[in-house]
Design a protein around this motif. Structure first.
Motif, mmCIF file in Angstrom:
data_model
loop_
_atom_site.group_PDB
_atom_site.id
_atom_site.type_symbol
_atom_site.label_atom_id
_atom_site.label_comp_id
_atom_site.label_asym_id
_atom_site.label_seq_id
_atom_site.Cartn_x
_atom_site.Cartn_y
_atom_site.Cartn_z
ATOM 1 N N ASP A 296 22.240 -22.853 -34.193
ATOM 2 C CA ASP A 296 23.627 -22.301 -33.767
ATOM 3 C C ASP A 296 23.781 -20.953 -33.764
ATOM 4 O O ASP A 296 24.207 -20.378 -32.572
ATOM 5 C CB ASP A 296 24.737 -22.980 -34.613
ATOM 6 N N ALA A 297 23.117 -20.215 -34.666
ATOM 7 C CA ALA A 297 23.157 -18.633 -34.684
ATOM 8 C C ALA A 297 22.270 -18.220 -33.534
ATOM 9 O O ALA A 297 22.664 -17.250 -32.961
ATOM 10 C CB ALA A 297 22.587 -18.105 -35.931
ATOM 11 N N LEU A 298 21.267 -18.814 -33.105
ATOM 12 C CA LEU A 298 20.214 -18.407 -32.076
ATOM 13 C C LEU A 298 21.096 -18.669 -30.801
ATOM 14 O O LEU A 298 21.124 -17.879 -29.908
ATOM 15 C CB LEU A 298 19.118 -19.296 -32.280
ATOM 16 N N ALA A 299 21.754 -20.024 -30.946
ATOM 17 C CA ALA A 299 22.312 -20.063 -29.395
ATOM 18 C C ALA A 299 23.539 -19.363 -29.155
ATOM 19 O O ALA A 299 23.569 -18.644 -28.156
ATOM 20 C CB ALA A 299 23.008 -21.619 -29.406
ATOM 21 N N GLN A 300 24.180 -18.967 -30.210
ATOM 22 C CA GLN A 300 25.345 -18.031 -30.121
ATOM 23 C C GLN A 300 25.070 -16.444 -29.815
ATOM 24 O O GLN A 300 25.682 -15.819 -29.116
ATOM 25 C CB GLN A 300 26.253 -18.078 -31.414
ATOM 26 N N GLY A 301 23.866 -16.157 -30.428
ATOM 27 C CA GLY A 301 23.374 -14.847 -30.246
ATOM 28 C C GLY A 301 22.678 -14.731 -28.843
ATOM 29 O O GLY A 301 23.103 -13.608 -28.307
ATOM 30 N N PHE A 302 22.082 -15.721 -28.350
ATOM 31 C CA PHE A 302 21.518 -15.621 -27.007
ATOM 32 C C PHE A 302 22.792 -15.640 -25.882
ATOM 33 O O PHE A 302 22.624 -14.840 -24.817
ATOM 34 C CB PHE A 302 20.662 -16.598 -26.817
ATOM 35 N N ALA A 303 23.813 -16.309 -26.063
ATOM 36 C CA ALA A 303 24.930 -16.800 -25.191
ATOM 37 C C ALA A 303 25.751 -15.479 -25.081
ATOM 38 O O ALA A 303 26.203 -15.150 -24.089
ATOM 39 C CB ALA A 303 25.801 -17.898 -25.694
ATOM 40 N N SER A 304 25.860 -14.796 -26.279
ATOM 41 C CA SER A 304 26.962 -13.591 -26.522
ATOM 42 C C SER A 304 26.102 -12.509 -25.979
ATOM 43 O O SER A 304 26.700 -11.347 -25.662
ATOM 44 C CB SER A 304 27.591 -13.496 -27.879
ATOM 45 N N GLY A 305 24.865 -12.327 -25.960
ATOM 46 C CA GLY A 305 23.992 -11.207 -25.446
ATOM 47 C C GLY A 305 23.648 -10.404 -26.913
ATOM 48 O O GLY A 305 23.230 -9.397 -26.587
ATOM 49 N N ALA A 306 24.423 -10.825 -27.997
ATOM 50 C CA ALA A 306 24.210 -9.815 -29.100
ATOM 51 C C ALA A 306 22.668 -9.704 -29.691
ATOM 52 O O ALA A 306 22.211 -8.578 -30.218
ATOM 53 C CB ALA A 306 24.711 -10.456 -30.225
ATOM 54 N N LEU A 307 21.820 -10.744 -29.427
ATOM 55 C CA LEU A 307 20.316 -10.564 -29.721
ATOM 56 C C LEU A 307 19.255 -10.043 -28.949
ATOM 57 O O LEU A 307 18.194 -9.349 -29.224
ATOM 58 C CB LEU A 307 19.804 -12.110 -29.780
ATOM 59 N N TRP A 308 19.733 -9.577 -27.656
ATOM 60 C CA TRP A 308 18.796 -9.237 -26.886
ATOM 61 C C TRP A 308 18.374 -7.718 -27.065
ATOM 62 O O TRP A 308 17.299 -7.193 -26.937
ATOM 63 C CB TRP A 308 19.429 -9.220 -25.341
ATOM 64 N N PRO A 309 19.658 -6.840 -27.463
ATOM 65 C CA PRO A 309 19.176 -5.324 -27.805
ATOM 66 C C PRO A 309 18.300 -5.315 -29.031
ATOM 67 O O PRO A 309 17.621 -4.649 -28.809
ATOM 68 C CB PRO A 309 20.478 -4.825 -28.217
ATOM 69 N N HIS A 310 18.499 -6.357 -29.871
ATOM 70 C CA HIS A 310 17.559 -6.126 -31.083
ATOM 71 C C HIS A 310 16.316 -6.532 -30.884
ATOM 72 O O HIS A 310 15.162 -6.263 -31.340
ATOM 73 C CB HIS A 310 18.088 -7.060 -32.056
ATOM 74 N N ILE A 311 15.993 -7.611 -29.877
ATOM 75 C CA ILE A 311 14.733 -7.952 -29.409
ATOM 76 C C ILE A 311 13.847 -6.876 -28.709
ATOM 77 O O ILE A 311 12.949 -6.692 -28.960
ATOM 78 C CB ILE A 311 14.855 -9.357 -28.636
ATOM 79 N N GLY A 312 14.847 -6.353 -27.664
ATOM 80 C CA GLY A 312 14.119 -5.388 -26.913
ATOM 81 C C GLY A 312 13.865 -4.092 -27.787
ATOM 82 O O GLY A 312 12.647 -3.451 -27.526
ATOM 83 N N ALA A 313 14.521 -3.767 -28.693
ATOM 84 C CA ALA A 313 14.199 -2.502 -29.460
ATOM 85 C C ALA A 313 12.866 -2.917 -30.504
ATOM 86 O O ALA A 313 11.800 -1.981 -30.587
ATOM 87 C CB ALA A 313 15.299 -2.381 -30.637
ATOM 88 N N THR A 314 13.020 -4.023 -31.120
ATOM 89 C CA THR A 314 11.695 -4.327 -31.872
ATOM 90 C C THR A 314 10.495 -4.544 -30.969
ATOM 91 O O THR A 314 9.443 -4.136 -31.228
ATOM 92 C CB THR A 314 11.794 -5.691 -32.648
ATOM 93 N N LEU A 315 10.666 -5.016 -29.726
ATOM 94 C CA LEU A 315 9.473 -5.262 -28.600
ATOM 95 C C LEU A 315 8.938 -3.716 -28.364
ATOM 96 O O LEU A 315 7.817 -3.476 -28.385
ATOM 97 C CB LEU A 315 9.854 -6.006 -27.644
ATOM 98 N N ALA A 316 9.778 -3.132 -28.147
ATOM 99 C CA ALA A 316 9.403 -1.546 -27.540
ATOM 100 C C ALA A 316 8.621 -0.812 -28.750
ATOM 101 O O ALA A 316 7.640 -0.166 -28.446
ATOM 102 C CB ALA A 316 10.673 -0.878 -27.165
ATOM 103 N N GLU A 317 9.326 -0.921 -29.700
ATOM 104 C CA GLU A 317 8.609 -0.168 -30.938
ATOM 105 C C GLU A 317 7.239 -0.867 -31.172
ATOM 106 O O GLU A 317 6.130 0.054 -31.605
ATOM 107 C CB GLU A 317 9.391 -0.233 -32.355
ATOM 108 N N ALA A 318 7.053 -2.184 -31.287
ATOM 109 C CA ALA A 318 5.861 -2.796 -31.384
ATOM 110 C C ALA A 318 4.905 -2.635 -30.324
ATOM 111 O O ALA A 318 3.642 -2.321 -30.928
ATOM 112 C CB ALA A 318 6.173 -4.209 -31.650
ATOM 113 N N LEU A 319 5.389 -2.585 -29.175
ATOM 114 C CA LEU A 319 4.425 -2.458 -27.865
ATOM 115 C C LEU A 319 3.797 -0.960 -27.814
ATOM 116 O O LEU A 319 2.558 -0.664 -27.928
ATOM 117 C CB LEU A 319 4.908 -2.858 -26.645
ATOM 118 N N TYR A 320 4.786 -0.116 -27.989
ATOM 119 C CA TYR A 320 4.375 1.412 -27.972
ATOM 120 C C TYR A 320 3.455 1.656 -29.207
ATOM 121 O O TYR A 320 2.520 2.434 -28.885
ATOM 122 C CB TYR A 320 5.644 2.319 -27.896
ATOM 123 N N GLY A 321 3.778 1.300 -30.481
ATOM 124 C CA GLY A 321 2.765 1.771 -31.215
ATOM 125 C C GLY A 321 1.543 0.888 -31.541
ATOM 126 O O GLY A 321 0.481 1.041 -31.775
#
Length: 270
Positions: free
Chosen positions: A55-80
């Protein structure tokens, strides 16, 4: 002449797709998790139910709250990851090729490898600030050493007879490095690259634990303050999913780029 009598083929069990086996294991683990909570009456503040996490995952994806966190972690990991792996291949090749460079610099690299990267985190924050740069540097440091060691070992394991055959045709040292040694060490290099995928996410999360305003590590740390275990587990599962996707992608690239290893294995089986 009559046709020979053919025996009826034995019935073969239908084989499942390769992706079905880990899915079955995951389903069993989730069911065991849910049954353990019900059987031992584990409270929510110690272990959330799988339904609460989903439910936490579904609500986070539906509300868009998770996407900025995923994008920030992916950017840091990919660049590094790109910076650390690129430097590891360059320095590993230099050290494997030059005895002088090895004598002067290899002890320094060993000392840096022995340092706990988490202990360097506060120093990196002071030098590079609290933004993305400090996380990229930390990820690069974490990803550097496994690939650095694999590159050295792969290049130094080259067949000497192959090198002698190339030198007989007056091949230059740079040609040998680029066209003989690095392709021969490609399997070891890709093994280091695959290890670096999971280490990149670890480095990014450690950096976000120290100081961040976005990212999955920041989300987990913020959820720990409010004791929202379902959000914390959701962040951990997302990190596991990102690491799994990255490892599978690197494994597929390994098979595509170092195709001669698969051909050699097929010949051995034949």
């Amino acid at each position: 002449m009559s046709d020979p009598i053919t025996r009826p083929a034995r019935g073969r069990r239908p084989r499942l797709p390769a992706a079905a086996y880990p899915l079955i294991s995951l389903t069993v683990l989730v069911l065991a998790w849910d049954m353990a909570i019900r059987l031992f009456a584990i409270p929510d503040y110690l272990l959330p139910t799988p339904g609460a996490v989903f439910d936490a995952l579904a609500q986070g994806f539906a509300s868009g709250a998770l996407w900025p966190h995923i994008g920030a972690t992916l950017a840091e990991a990919l660049y590094g990851y790109a910076v650390g792996c690129g430097l590891a291949i360059v320095f590993g090749a230099l050290l494997a090729e030059s005895r002088t460079f090895e004598r002067f610099c290899y002890p320094i690299f060993l000392g840096l490898q022995a340092m706990p990267k988490v202990a360097l985190g506060p120093i990196i924050l002071v030098w590079f600030g609290f933004g993305m740069s400090s996380k990229v540097v930390l990820v690069a440091l974490v990803c550097f050493f496994p690939l650095f060691v694999n590159t050295i070992n792969g290049i130094k394991r080259i067949d000497l007879e192959l090198l002698d055959a190339c030198r007989a045709y007056s091949a230059s040292r740079l040609y040998l490095l680029l066209h003989v040694k690095i392709p021969a060490a490609a399997g070891d290099i890709f093994s280091g690259l695959q290890i670096g995928v999971s280490l990149a996410l670890i480095g990014a999360v450690v950096g976000e634990f120290l100081s961040a305003q976005q990212g999955l590590g920041y989300m987990i740390a913020s959820a720990s303050v409010s004791m929202s275990l379902s959000t914390m587990f959701a962040g951990v599962f997302l990190l596991a999913a990102l690491g799994l996707c990255g490892s599978l992608l690197m494994r597929r690239l390994h098979r595509r780029v170092v195709f001669w290893e698969g051909e050699a294995r097929a010949r051995d089986r034949a």
